[in-house]
Design a protein around this motif. Structure first.
Motif, PDB file in Angstrom:
ATOM      1  N   VAL A 137       6.500   5.642  -5.474  1.00 42.09           N
ATOM      2  CA  VAL A 137       7.948   5.799  -5.346  1.00 42.09           C
ATOM      3  C   VAL A 137       8.577   4.442  -5.615  1.00 42.09           C
ATOM      4  CG1 VAL A 137       9.865   6.448  -3.870  1.00 42.09           C
ATOM      5  CG2 VAL A 137       7.692   7.637  -3.656  1.00 42.09           C
TER       6      VAL A 137
ATOM      7  N   GLN B 266      15.600   6.463  -5.021  1.00 40.50           N
ATOM      8  CA  GLN B 266      14.153   6.605  -5.096  1.00 40.50           C
ATOM      9  C   GLN B 266      13.780   7.386  -6.345  1.00 40.50           C
ATOM     10  OE1 GLN B 266      12.483   8.240  -1.535  1.00 40.50           O
ATOM     11  NE2 GLN B 266      13.607   6.868  -0.168  1.00 40.50           N
ATOM     12  N   CYS B 267      12.783   6.887  -7.059  1.00 36.54           N
ATOM     13  CA  CYS B 267      12.310   7.524  -8.278  1.00 36.54           C
ATOM     14  C   CYS B 267      10.800   7.782  -8.133  1.00 36.54           C
ATOM     15  CB  CYS B 267      12.578   6.640  -9.499  1.00 36.54           C
ATOM     16  SG  CYS B 267      14.308   6.222  -9.724  1.00 36.54           S
ATOM     17  N   PRO B 268      10.412   9.021  -7.831  1.00 37.19           N
ATOM     18  CA  PRO B 268       8.983   9.321  -7.699  1.00 37.19           C
ATOM     19  C   PRO B 268       8.255   9.203  -9.038  1.00 37.19           C
ATOM     20  CG  PRO B 268      10.337  11.000  -6.637  1.00 37.19           C
ATOM     21  CD  PRO B 268      11.248  10.166  -7.460  1.00 37.19           C
TER      22      PRO B 268
ATOM     23  N   SER C 189       2.433  -1.151  -0.634  1.00 36.15           N
ATOM     24  CA  SER C 189       3.892  -1.207  -0.534  1.00 36.15           C
ATOM     25  C   SER C 189       4.320  -2.654  -0.589  1.00 36.15           C
ATOM     26  CB  SER C 189       4.382  -0.547   0.764  1.00 36.15           C
ATOM     27  OG  SER C 189       3.897  -1.235   1.890  1.00 36.15           O
TER      28      SER C 189
ATOM     29  N   ARG D 145      21.085  10.647  -3.858  1.00 33.47           N
ATOM     30  CA  ARG D 145      19.753  11.220  -3.719  1.00 33.47           C
ATOM     31  C   ARG D 145      19.805  12.737  -3.771  1.00 33.47           C
ATOM     32  NH1 ARG D 145      18.183   8.509   0.509  1.00 33.47           N
ATOM     33  NH2 ARG D 145      17.476   6.785  -0.757  1.00 33.47           N
TER      34      ARG D 145
ATOM     35  N   GLN E 111      20.496   2.563  -2.365  1.00 34.39           N
ATOM     36  CA  GLN E 111      19.090   2.549  -2.774  1.00 34.39           C
ATOM     37  C   GLN E 111      18.706   3.945  -3.244  1.00 34.39           C
ATOM     38  OE1 GLN E 111      15.512   2.672  -0.047  1.00 34.39           O
ATOM     39  NE2 GLN E 111      15.467   0.502  -0.548  1.00 34.39           N
TER      40      GLN E 111
ATOM     41  N   LYS F 277       6.209   1.907  -3.209  1.00 32.84           N
ATOM     42  CA  LYS F 277       5.355   2.439  -2.140  1.00 32.84           C
ATOM     43  C   LYS F 277       4.463   3.487  -2.778  1.00 32.84           C
ATOM     44  CE  LYS F 277       5.444   4.172   2.595  1.00 32.84           C
ATOM     45  NZ  LYS F 277       6.293   4.611   3.733  1.00 32.84           N
TER      46      LYS F 277
ATOM     47  N   PHE G  97      11.719   2.137  -5.419  1.00 37.85           N
ATOM     48  CA  PHE G  97      12.961   1.997  -4.663  1.00 37.85           C
ATOM     49  C   PHE G  97      13.850   1.012  -5.420  1.00 37.85           C
ATOM     50  CE2 PHE G  97       9.741   3.274  -1.662  1.00 37.85           C
ATOM     51  CZ  PHE G  97      10.387   4.183  -0.845  1.00 37.85           C
TER      52      PHE G  97
ATOM     53  N   GLU H  25      10.399  14.298  -0.195  1.00 39.73           N
ATOM     54  CA  GLU H  25      10.890  13.025  -0.693  1.00 39.73           C
ATOM     55  C   GLU H  25      12.282  13.163  -1.291  1.00 39.73           C
ATOM     56  OE1 GLU H  25       7.893  11.753  -3.327  1.00 39.73           O
ATOM     57  OE2 GLU H  25       6.563  11.026  -1.736  1.00 39.73           O
TER      58      GLU H  25
ATOM     59  N   ASP I  26      17.474   7.825   3.670  1.00 38.22           N
ATOM     60  CA  ASP I  26      17.188   6.439   3.984  1.00 38.22           C
ATOM     61  C   ASP I  26      18.195   5.972   5.031  1.00 38.22           C
ATOM     62  OD1 ASP I  26      16.938   3.381   2.017  1.00 38.22           O
ATOM     63  OD2 ASP I  26      16.478   3.836   4.088  1.00 38.22           O
TER      64      ASP I  26
END
Length: 1070
Positions: A828, A870-872, A803, A671, A868, A817, A830, A656, A661
């Motif tokens: 995750v 992503q933050c897990p 999602s 990212r 964009q 998601k 977004f 991830e 993306d």
């Protein structure tokens, strides 16, 4: 470029083309630059003045006479401002080069610049030509200035007034030249000075379409440089008027401007939305489209693409007529697009088609249209042309983000697998990775393993990582997972990271049933004559720990295992030798009674490596040699490794973090920075981002949301409050076994958690019980940004699917998601910046309830434009509860400050796993769970009227599987599921719903499980989903002499720990 009459320029170009090498070309260019520099420097006066330059009095006298002549000319001029602009031109005309010479030398400078050489002089001469009154000189000035100078060059300030005069003038040719230069250079000074005049040209009815088209593109460039030049309030209506333009050239340019405007603020341009739909209708029907705008039979594909892109910035289309018209156009595009032999027509039609697909996904169209889109993309991936197939795979990968189409995409799995044979397999690999689940994991992973042997070396590492992740996430059983990883190591050992074999060792260590199987498999690989070093590592470790489990098998004794492992010792590097030494010590420990021959062999190896130069090897050899002489004590010292603690898979986290993306390429760099951020545990610790929760807190009063029943009602005793536990009469004896087992139970009361809830409520109540209290931070920033859509509806939708969009406003979209496995969840977030400027001061704080342990990765403080991130988010369910976690999210955009508190969809049903049970399994469990608190029953009133099939579908969406045929009454439902938490592990839950066909608004719910708290929480959860809760009415003002209405009672939280848990209190009130 017209070169007629410029013989010197033609000769220079010919000389450059005839140069035999780069060095000769450089010498010729340097010579010409020196000549031009000399002419610009020395030829400031006419020839007759230079010939008489020996007289010290003549040049000043001549200059004085010329100056007097110029002053007289200016005084007689009617256009004084225009004359001032022409002053440099007039002076240079009298004192400098002729028109022919200046044009020739400036053209030469431009040609030299185009060849790649630096031209650091002559800029003033180029700018001065802009003020020339004739077209040839003015054309040269505009073109060369636009090419040589950037927006920050000081010389451009000298030409702003001249450019403005050309724009507001009547000469259309000069207007086009000026607009073209301003559009190419841009710049903040040009934007501030010229934007009003450019806007007048766009809306002017007296200008030709050519000028208006250039004006629209020029304003677009100025808006990108300085958005303040367009006043939103005054320009929204003008933009809607421009979309009524019949000329497609002006319309295309205006649509480009609209795309830029709505990308920053779509709220002001809602009036343009129906106009865009009408434009698409006009183009789709090919109405009033000139032939020059028809490209290979496609009416203006550029305008179609831009129009559909503009529509994607609007969140939704409320008007049903407009929405219907738009979907008819999209349907026409989808039906009318096919692959033909003409490449140019394919390019145009596919550009329109793929933009239409993006719009269909944005509008969340009906499932039928989504299915049609997938079927169309299936045709594309079956085409031989690799470019078309690549586009089909890429767009099908984007379709995976749409819910309810994954099953349709799986129909094309065979064709997608065939695409792995293409030279570039990245899109096919991404699509297979995204569409993989438990049902098709075996087929996809086996295809990846088969392709791995012939894949390019650059792709093998990515293939190996994705195969390992899919095998771990969707393994039907752990033995298959071990087989896959060992095959992976065998076929691509050089590209298998240590994390992969570390993970398989963890699984084998933590599962006792898997240990003998894994030991047998690794021994089979060790029997091969040549294996990869990574295989030696994992085989040595597993045989060292669990090889003794094979002692009864032929050929698997300690001496045989030692021999096959020791045969690999000469082929391994120094990093593997320590693992082999540990394996030897383990084999020696498990050999009981001791084998003297084997013992001497191993001691000899330890003795040999005691003098090794490598410190790690030397230390292990010395310690193992000393420990092995302790005899029976060795069993305690070298005992079997304990089980590894459950933690997040490093493989999944790596995938991830490294995921790209494709729709937002601008987020790659950000990212990459996020890969190095450490995950922070939010529970009982400092928040992951922002200020800590321990700060100044105050009690504020919020209205109660739970009880609106008038306690003074006369029939209160007859009609119990909805949700209250009532005592049910015992059943009459019945001869039917099913009726007895599923009959009603006498409910004595709720589990012990209810008393703790009442204590919490009593602790929160004060002198005035009209309002409940909640703990919120003091001085919370005022929210100046309004959300798009209903936040509560988005949350409830995400409670049923994994999602979707959690929150959206004009500046940001927060998507989510999630994946759920037993009591672990991985979400995750977004965070998508919808603007062309960055979002700053981004903060995300998790307020978790006491029953959830949450880990959030570090959130960046800045989100780049159109990017964009992503933050897990890792979630562990500790025990059953209906409380939800809250995300406190804030950011700044310009002067706007946004702060929202969002409920995260980590709710009770996410930790349910549907399981179908038969009658032989159901009734013994139901009979063993007799009476409260393990079995609770409640009559629920005010239920949403649902048919039995609709209620069954609703239960399935909550991950409660309906078991038909178990209840003899066809009006009843029986469902089962398994609840997972860290405290209860896997807990079977049984549900019975008894309905009354005559009155669908009431039913009886019976819940049974092995945990009292789980039984109560699941009953309350099901009741909340079935009951239609009315909104709280405004209490009427009591008249004099009349008793005021009874205050509502605050809803208790579900755990006593919530009293000291601000997150649980806030979540309950939200």
């Amino acid at each position: 470029m017209a070169l007629s009459g410029m013989r010197g320029l033609s000769v220079f170009i010919s000389d450059i083309r005839n140069c035999p090498n780069k060095e000769q070309e450089r010498l010729r260019v340097d010579k010409e630059l020196g000549n031009v520099r000399t002419r610009f420097k020395n030829e400031k006066l006419p020839n007759q003045f230079r010939e008489n330059s020996h007289s010290p009095f003549l040049p000043p006298l001549v200059i004085f006479l010329i100056a007097v002549w110029i002053v007289v000319f200016l005084l007689l001029s009617c256009h004084l401002l225009h004359a001032i602009d022409e002053l440099p031109y007039l002076v240079e005309k009298e004192l400098g080069l002729t028109h022919y010479e200046k044009k020739k030398y400036v053209w030469k400078m431009l040609y030299i610049y185009m060849l790649g050489y630096d031209v650091d002089f002559g800029h003033m001469e180029a700018v001065s030509l802009i003020s020339a009154p004739k077209y040839p000189e003015k054309q040269v000035g505009y073109i060369v200035t636009a090419c040589l100078l950037n927006e920050n060059h000081d010389f451009l300030r000298l030409a702003i007034n001249t450019v403005r005069n050309d724009i507001i003038g009547r000469n259309e040719t000069f207007q086009c030249l000026a607009l073209t230069m301003v559009g190419n250079i841009g710049g903040r000074e040009f934007a501030e000075s010229l934007a009003p005049d450019v806007q007048k040209l766009i809306i002017s009815s007296s200008c030709r379409p050519l000028v208006r088209k250039k004006a629209a593109l020029c304003l677009l460039r100025l808006y990108r440089k300085n958005p303040d030049v367009v006043n939103v309030d005054g320009w929204a209506d003008r933009m809607a008027q421009l979309l009524d333009e019949r000329d497609l050239g002006v319309l295309t340019s205006s649509m480009s401007l609209l795309v830029a405007l709505v990308s920053n603020n779509h709220e002001a341009y809602w009036s343009s939305l129906p106009k865009c739909v009408k434009i698409l209708e006009r183009l789709a029907r090919n109405q009033d489209v000139p032939q020059e705008y028809t490209y290979y039979g496609i009416p203006s594909p550029w305008l179609q693409v831009k129009t559909m892109r503009a529509l994607q910035y609007f969140p939704t289309i409320e008007d049903p007529n407009t929405r219907r018209s738009l979907f008819e156009v999209l349907q026409r595009i989808l039906m009318g697009t096919d692959v033909v032999k003409n490449v140019n027509k394919n390019n145009a039609s596919h550009a329109v088609l793929f933009e239409a697909l993006a719009l269909v996904m944005h509008l969340d169209a009906e499932k039928e249209m989504m299915s049609q889109c997938v079927a169309l993309l299936g045709k594309f991936i079956a085409v031989r042309e690799p470019n078309i197939r690549y586009l089909g795979l890429e767009n099908m990968t984007r379709m995976l983000m749409v819910t309810d189409v994954q099953d349709i995409i799986k129909r094309h799995q065979a064709q997608i697998i065939t695409s792995l044979k293409d030279p570039d397999i990245r899109r096919a690999l991404d699509l297979l990775y995204g569409m993989c689940d438990v049902s098709n994991a075996k087929d996809i992973v086996e295809e990846i393993l088969q392709y791995l042997s012939t894949a390019e070396f650059a792709m093998r590492e990515e293939l190996s990582l994705k195969a390992a992740i899919l095998a771990e996430k969707f393994a039907p059983d752990l033995s298959w997972y071990v087989d896959v990883i060992l095959q992976l190591i065998d076929k691509a050992g050089d590209f298998v990271s240590d994390d992969i074999w570390f993970r398989v060792v963890q699984f084998v260590t933590n599962n006792e049933d898997l240990q003998p199987y894994a030991a047998v498999k690794v021994k089979e690989y060790l029997d091969k004559p040549a294996i990869h070093e990574t295989m030696v590592k994992v085989s040595a470790y597993i045989l060292g720990e669990f090889g003794h489990l094979l002692s009864r098998r032929p050929g698997c004794g300690p001496k045989e295992l030692f021999n096959i492992i020791h045969d690999k010792l000469p082929t391994v590097s120094t990093s593997t030798i320590p693992i082999l030494l540990s394996t030897y010590a383990k084999i020696l420990m498990h050999t009981q009674p001791p084998d003297p021959e084997l013992q001497n062999q191993i001691w000899a190896i330890f003795s040999k490596y005691e003098s090794c130069i490598d410190v790690e090897i030397q230390q292990r050899a010395a310690e193992y040699f000393a420990l092995s002489r302790k005899g029976a004590a060795l069993m305690d010292i070298l005992a079997e490794m304990p089980k590894f603690p459950e933690r997040q898979s490093s493989l999944i986290k790596k995938a991830e973090d490294a995921e790209v993306d494709t729709a937002e390429q601008s987020a790659i760099k950000l990212r990459t920075q996020q890969q190095m951020s450490n995950a922070l545990v939010v529970t009982d610790q400092r928040p992951a981002n922002g200020t800590p929760l321990v700060g100044q807190l105050s009690l504020v009063k919020v209205p109660s949301m739970t009880n609106n029943t008038d306690v003074n009602s006369a029939d209160q005793g007859l009609t119990p409050e909805n949700g209250a536990l009532t005592t049910v009469d015992p059943p009459q004896p019945s001869a039917d076994l099913l009726g007895d087992l599923l009959g009603p139970l006498a409910i004595e009361g709720p589990p012990t958690a209810i008393q703790s809830q009442q204590n919490i409520v009593s602790g929160l109540e004060g002198d005035h019980a009209v309002e409940a209290t909640a703990i919120v931070p003091v001085d919370e920033p005022q929210n100046s940004v309004q959300p798009i859509g209903n936040i509560a509806e988005r949350f409830h939708a995400l409670c049923l699917k994994d999602s979707g969009v959690l929150y959206e406003d004009p500046h940001i979209q927060i998507g989510i998601k999630a994946e759920w496995r037993m009591y672990h969840g991985r979400l995750v977030l977004f965070l998508g910046n919808k603007n062309t400027t960055p979002l700053v001061s981004v903060q995300a704080i998790i307020l978790p309830p006491s029953h959830l342990k949450i880990e959030l990765s570090l959130v960046p403080e800045t989100i780049p434009p159109r990017a964009q991130v992503q933050c897990p988010l890792e979630v562990v369910n500790l025990r059953p509860s209906r409380d939800v976690a809250v995300l406190d999210f804030s950011y700044k955009f310009g002067n706007n400050v946004a702060n929202v508190k969002l409920r995260l969809p980590a709710v009770l049903n996410k930790f349910l796993q549907p399981i179908s049970v038969s009658a032989e399994e159901f009734f013994p469990q139901w009979r063993s769970l007799s009476g409260p608190p393990l079995k609770l029953q409640e009559v629920v009133r005010g239920v949403k009227p649902l048919l039995l099939m609709e209620m069954a579908n609703l239960f399935n969406s909550f991950r409660l599987i309906v078991c038909p045929g178990l209840d003899p009454n066809p009006n009843n439902l029986v469902a089962s599921t398994t609840f997972f938490s860290e405290s209860t592990q896997a807990m079977l839950c049984l549900v019975r719903i008894e309905t009354d066909p005559a009155d669908r608004t009431q039913l009886r719910v019976t819940i049974a499980s092995g945990d009292p708290t789980l039984t109560f929480e699941l009953k309350e959860f099901i009741k909340e989903q079935l009951v239609s809760i009315p909104s709280v009415p405004t209490a009427p003002r009591a008249s004099p002499g009349q008793a005021p209405p009874a205050p509502p009672v605050a809803q208790p939280t579900s755990s006593a720990a919530a009293l000291s848990d601000p997150g649980a209190l806030l979540a309950g009130l939200l």
